[in-house]
Write a protein that holds these residues in place. Structure first.
Motif, mmCIF file in Angstrom:
data_model
loop_
_atom_site.group_PDB
_atom_site.id
_atom_site.type_symbol
_atom_site.label_atom_id
_atom_site.label_comp_id
_atom_site.label_asym_id
_atom_site.label_seq_id
_atom_site.Cartn_x
_atom_site.Cartn_y
_atom_site.Cartn_z
ATOM 1 N N PHE A 158 0.865 -1.169 0.000
ATOM 2 C CA PHE A 158 0.000 0.000 0.000
ATOM 3 C C PHE A 158 0.909 1.230 0.000
ATOM 4 O O PHE A 158 1.660 1.449 0.950
ATOM 5 N N VAL A 159 0.843 2.014 -1.068
ATOM 6 C CA VAL A 159 1.765 3.118 -1.289
ATOM 7 C C VAL A 159 1.005 4.438 -1.197
ATOM 8 O O VAL A 159 -0.001 4.634 -1.893
ATOM 9 N N GLY A 160 1.469 5.345 -0.362
ATOM 10 C CA GLY A 160 0.761 6.599 -0.141
ATOM 11 C C GLY A 160 0.608 7.446 -1.396
ATOM 12 O O GLY A 160 1.584 7.688 -2.108
ATOM 13 N N VAL A 161 -0.625 7.879 -1.665
ATOM 14 C CA VAL A 161 -0.921 8.765 -2.798
ATOM 15 C C VAL A 161 -2.008 9.757 -2.394
ATOM 16 O O VAL A 161 -2.760 9.526 -1.448
ATOM 17 N N GLU A 162 -2.092 10.825 -3.143
ATOM 18 C CA GLU A 162 -3.140 11.832 -2.940
ATOM 19 C C GLU A 162 -4.149 11.702 -4.062
ATOM 20 O O GLU A 162 -3.840 11.939 -5.228
ATOM 21 N N HIS A 163 -5.379 11.299 -3.737
ATOM 22 C CA HIS A 163 -6.432 11.178 -4.741
ATOM 23 C C HIS A 163 -7.015 12.566 -5.003
ATOM 24 O O HIS A 163 -7.293 13.311 -4.046
ATOM 25 N N PRO A 164 -7.206 12.925 -6.271
ATOM 26 C CA PRO A 164 -7.689 14.290 -6.554
ATOM 27 C C PRO A 164 -9.064 14.586 -5.976
ATOM 28 O O PRO A 164 -9.396 15.749 -5.727
ATOM 29 N N GLU A 165 -9.880 13.574 -5.732
ATOM 30 C CA GLU A 165 -11.225 13.783 -5.179
ATOM 31 C C GLU A 165 -11.353 13.332 -3.726
ATOM 32 O O GLU A 165 -12.059 13.958 -2.935
ATOM 33 N N HIS A 166 -10.671 12.245 -3.371
ATOM 34 C CA HIS A 166 -10.882 11.627 -2.060
ATOM 35 C C HIS A 166 -9.785 11.926 -1.045
ATOM 36 O O HIS A 166 -9.918 11.553 0.130
ATOM 37 N N GLY A 167 -8.707 12.561 -1.484
ATOM 38 C CA GLY A 167 -7.651 12.913 -0.542
ATOM 39 C C GLY A 167 -6.611 11.821 -0.377
ATOM 40 O O GLY A 167 -6.471 10.926 -1.215
ATOM 41 N N PRO A 168 -5.859 11.850 0.719
ATOM 42 C CA PRO A 168 -4.784 10.880 0.908
ATOM 43 C C PRO A 168 -5.297 9.471 1.155
ATOM 44 O O PRO A 168 -6.297 9.264 1.839
ATOM 45 N N GLY A 169 -4.597 8.511 0.584
ATOM 46 C CA GLY A 169 -4.923 7.098 0.733
ATOM 47 C C GLY A 169 -3.757 6.287 0.192
ATOM 48 O O GLY A 169 -2.618 6.748 0.208
ATOM 49 N N PHE A 170 -4.063 5.101 -0.322
ATOM 50 C CA PHE A 170 -2.996 4.206 -0.747
ATOM 51 C C PHE A 170 -3.264 3.619 -2.128
ATOM 52 O O PHE A 170 -4.399 3.236 -2.444
ATOM 53 N N ASP A 171 -2.210 3.531 -2.927
ATOM 54 C CA ASP A 171 -2.222 2.833 -4.202
ATOM 55 C C ASP A 171 -1.879 1.368 -3.934
ATOM 56 O O ASP A 171 -0.922 1.072 -3.220
ATOM 57 N N LEU A 172 -2.636 0.446 -4.526
ATOM 58 C CA LEU A 172 -2.514 -0.978 -4.211
ATOM 59 C C LEU A 172 -1.662 -1.712 -5.242
ATOM 60 O O LEU A 172 -1.943 -1.669 -6.437
ATOM 61 N N TRP A 173 -0.621 -2.389 -4.764
ATOM 62 C CA TRP A 173 0.271 -3.194 -5.595
ATOM 63 C C TRP A 173 0.235 -4.641 -5.116
ATOM 64 O O TRP A 173 0.124 -4.903 -3.922
ATOM 65 N N VAL A 174 0.393 -5.595 -6.049
ATOM 66 C CA VAL A 174 0.434 -7.015 -5.683
ATOM 67 C C VAL A 174 1.451 -7.745 -6.561
ATOM 68 O O VAL A 174 1.777 -7.311 -7.671
#
Length: 564
Positions: free
Chosen positions: A239-255
Motif C-alpha cells: 500500500f503506497v501513499g498517494v493523494e487522490h484528486p477527489e478523495h484525498g490521501p490514501g494508498f495505491d494498491l500493488w500485488v
C-alpha cells in the motif's frame, strides 16, 4: 474480509477436477501434496508452540520431531542454523540433518520497524544472555539472534512478550512482518500515516489460523512516505501513499512482487484504498493467495506466479467480486520520489519541530551490547523511540535540536555513523554462510571489508549507489535491484582453484524506474578480487557517465568490456 476457506476440509466444492491442477484449494485441488503441504495438513504450524514449551525445551534438541524442527517451528520465528565448518561446496549436497546445528536463529518480529527503547534494551539483554551477543538488523526491519538453545526459548518468549514483542509468524508459510515507513507519523513530508493499518492487521490476523496455512510466505508493506521507503515493488502486497484528486490521501494498491530466482516487479491494480479499508483489502488479497495460490510445487507457490498468470485486471475482479463484494475506487500512481536515498539516514526535522537521526550499522551487523547502548543513548538524549529500516539502518526519534549534535557524536563513537560514506550507506548483506544453511559464501565480513577498502580507494565518491551481497541465489539481500548485486557462488581463481566468489549483476533499481539490470555473460569475481573489481567499475563509471547519469543507467548502456 476473505469469504473463502481457511483449510481444505471447509473448502467449497465448486467443481473438483480430476486433473491435479496446481494445488489450488478454491479449484478443488487438494492432492497430491508435497512434503510441506502434508505436514501443514497434519498439524497447523502455530500448534508447535505448546510442544516447544512442554516437551522440546525440557527434553532438548534431540527430542524435536523432524517436521517440527525443519517446518512448523518457523511459524514461531525459529530456524536451525548452519553447523560451523561446513564449506559452501557442501551446501547442496548434504542432508538437512548434516547441515543442522543444535542451535537456532530466532527472528524477532518488528512490524513497521517500531521499537521503544525498553523493547530494544530487552532484545539487547536477550542477545547477551542467550545468543552469544549476536544481533543483525534485517532488510525487513526485524532483528535476528543466533546461537539460541531450544531450552531457552520459553524464557525468551516470556521476556519479549512482557514488553509487547513477538516472534509469531516471523517465518514459515504465513503473513510475515508488515514493513512500514520507519518515520510514519513523524516525517514532515508524509502523505498519510499507515501505522493504524499495520496495528489493525496484527490485531486481527497475525497468529490467527485464518491465514496460518498459506502456499508460501506472504510479504506486506504499508507506507505513506513520498520517498517510497518500503521497497513496495517487491512485496506480495503493498500500500503506497498517494493523494487522490477527489478523495484525498490514501494508498495505491500493488500485488505480486518478489525476487529470489524468478524475480518479478509488483503490479498496480489501479485501485485507491482509504486507510480505514486497508486491513480488509489486505485480508482479501491474502485470502486469494491462500485459496487460489499454487501449492503443488514450492518453486511456484508465491503470489507473484498467480498474478503473472491472471494479470492485474482479473486479480482485481476476483478481489472485488469474491472477497470484498464491492468495487474499489480507481486511483493515481505514486509520484516520483525526490531523493534516491530512501533509508532516512542523517538528521531530519519532524512534524513537531524535533529531529530524527538515522544511522548506519555495518551491513546490519550489530550486537546485543550495542543495542542496549543505543537504547541508553536515545534516552540520554530525550528519546524513548527508535526505528529499524528496510535498508538495515536504524533511527532515533524525537531528539530536540540542542541534543542532535551530541547524539550524532555519541553514535559515531559506537561506529554507528549518521554521516556515512556512500559505501557505508549503500552496502547491505544477508546472513551468509556464517549461520545460513542455504548459503555458499561468507557475506557480512566481506561487506564490511569492502566498505573499508572503497572508502580508502575512492574517498571522494559521493554518488548514491547500492551494493547488495547475497550468500546464495535466493536474493534475501535484493541483489537484482541493486546498482551492484553480488550473488554468492564458488568460482575458479587464477590458479584454477575453487574459491568463494560472486556472480555480478549490474544496474538494478527500485523506484518508478524499477528493473533488474543486467548480467554480463561469464562475469564472476572471487571474494579476494572484489574490492579491485568494484573500484575498477566505479572509476569507469566516473569517466564515462553523462551529466547527472545514474550508475544503473550507465550500466545498462556500457560495453561489456567497461563492466568487466
Amino acid at each position: 474480509m476473505a469469504a473463502t476457506p481457511q483449510n481444505p476440509a471447509s473448502a467449497p466444492r465448486r467443481k473438483v477436477s480430476r486433473h491435479r491442477g496446481e494445488g489450488q484449494w478454491a479449484m478443488g485441488h487438494f492432492t497430491p501434496l508435497n512434503g510441506n503441504e502434508q505436514f501443514k495438513k497434519d498439524d497447523d504450524g502455530l500448534n508447535v508452540r505448546t510442544r516447544i514449551e512442554t516437551i522440546y525445551s525440557k527434553r532438548g534438541f534431540d527430542s524435536i520431531d523432524p517436521n517440527d524442527l525443519r517446518g512448523r517451528m518457523r511459524w514461531w520465528g525459529l530456524y536451525t542454523q548452519r553447523k560451523p565448518g561446513i564449506d559452501g561446496g557442501k551446501t547442496a549436497i548434504l542432508e538437512p540433518e548434516e547441515l543442522d546445528d543444535k542451535y537456532f536463529m530466532l527472528r524477532v518480529r518488528i512490524d513497521g520497524g517500531r521499537l521503544t527503547t525498553q523493547q530494544l534494551r530487552v532484545i539487547g539483554e536477550i542477545s547477551q544472555e542467550f545468543a552469544r551477543g549476536s544481533a543483525d538488523v534485517t532488510d525487513r526491519q526485524n532483528i535476528q539472534l543466533h546461537w539460541i538453545r531450544i531450552e531457552d526459548v520459553p524464557e525468551i518468549w516470556q521476556r519479549l512478550e512482557a514488553v509487547g514483542l513477538s516472534t509469531t509468524e516471523a517465518c514459515g508459510d504465513t503473513p510475515r512482518v508488515v514493513i512500514g515507513s520507519p518515520v510514519a507519523g513523524i516525517a514532515e513530508d508524509e502523505i498519510i500515516d499507515g501505522s493504524w493499518a499495520i496495528d489493525e492487521i496484527n490485531k486481527r490476523y497475525i497468529g490467527s489460523k485464518e491465514f496460518s496455512n498459506l502456499p508460501r510466505k506472504f510479504k506486506s508493506a504499508i507506507s505513506g512516505s513520498p520517498l517510497l521507503d518500503v521497497v513496495h515493488e517487491i512485496n506480495d502486497i503493498a500500500f503506497v501513499g498517494v493523494e487522490h484528486p477527489e478523495h484525498g490521501p490514501g494508498f495505491d494498491l500493488w500485488v505480486g512482487g518478489g525476487l529470489s530466482t524468478n524475480p518479478k516487479i509488483g503490479v498496480r491494480l489501479g485501485a485507491w484504498v482509504p486507510l480505514a479499508e486497508v486491513p480488509d483489502v489486505w485480508a482479501g488479497v491474502i485470502g486469494i493467495f491462500r485459496d487460489y495460490g499454487y501449492r503443488r510445487l514450492r518453486t511456484r507457490a508465491r503470489l507473484k506466479f498467480l498474478v503473472a498468470d491472471w494479470g492485474a485486471e482479473k486479480f482485481r475482479q476476483i478481489l472485488e467480486d469474491e472477497y470484498l463484494e464491492r468495487k474499489l475506487v480507481d486511483g493515481p500512481a505514486p509520484a516520483e520520489p525526490l531523493s534516491r536515498w530512501r533509508d532516512h539516514v542523517g538528521v531530519h526535522r519532524q512534524q513537531d519541530g524535533n529531529f530524527y537521526v538515522g544511522f548506519a550499522p555495518r551491513v546490519g551487523r550489530v550486537d546485543g551490547a550495542t543495542l542496549a547502548k543505543i537504547a541508553d543513548l536515545a534516552e540520554a538524549h530525550g528519546s524513548g523511540r527508535v526505528r529499524t529500516t528496510v535498508e538495515q539502518k536504524m533511527i532515533v526519534l524525537d531528539v530536540t535540536e540542542d541534543q542532535v549534535e551530541s547524539l550524532v557524536e555519541a553514535l559515531e563513537a559506537l561506529d554507528l555513523t549518521a554521516r556515512p560514506s556512500t559505501f557505508r550507506r549503500g552496502t547491505m548483506a544477508c546472513t551468509g554462510i556464517e549461520y545460513c544453511k542455504l548459503a555458499i559464501v561468507e557475506t557480512k565480513q566481506r561487506g564490511s571489508t569492502l566498505i573499508d577498502e572503497l572508502e580508502r580507494r575512492l574517498p571522494e565518491f559521493d554518488e548514491p549507489l547500492t551494493i547488495n551481497i547475497n550468500g546464495c541465489p535466493n536474493a534475501c539481500a535484493r541483489i537484482q535491484v541493486a546498482d551492484i548485486g553480488l550473488k554468492g557462488q564458488l568460482v575458479l581463481n587464477d590458479a584454477g582453484e575453487q574459491v568463494e566468489g560472486f556472480q555480478v549483476h549490474l544496474g538494478g533499481a527500485l523506484g518508478l524506474e524499477a528493473g533488474f539490470g543486467r548480467k554480463v555473460r561469464g562475469l564472476k569475481v572471487t571474494s579476494e578480487e572484489l574490492p579491485d573489481y568494484v573500484e575498477r567499475v566505479l572509476r569507469r563509471f566516473q569517466a564515462e557517465r553523462e551529466d547527472g547519469e545514474r550508475f544503473a543507467a550507465w550500466a545498462s548502456r556500457a560495453s561489456e568490456e567497461a563492466l568487466s
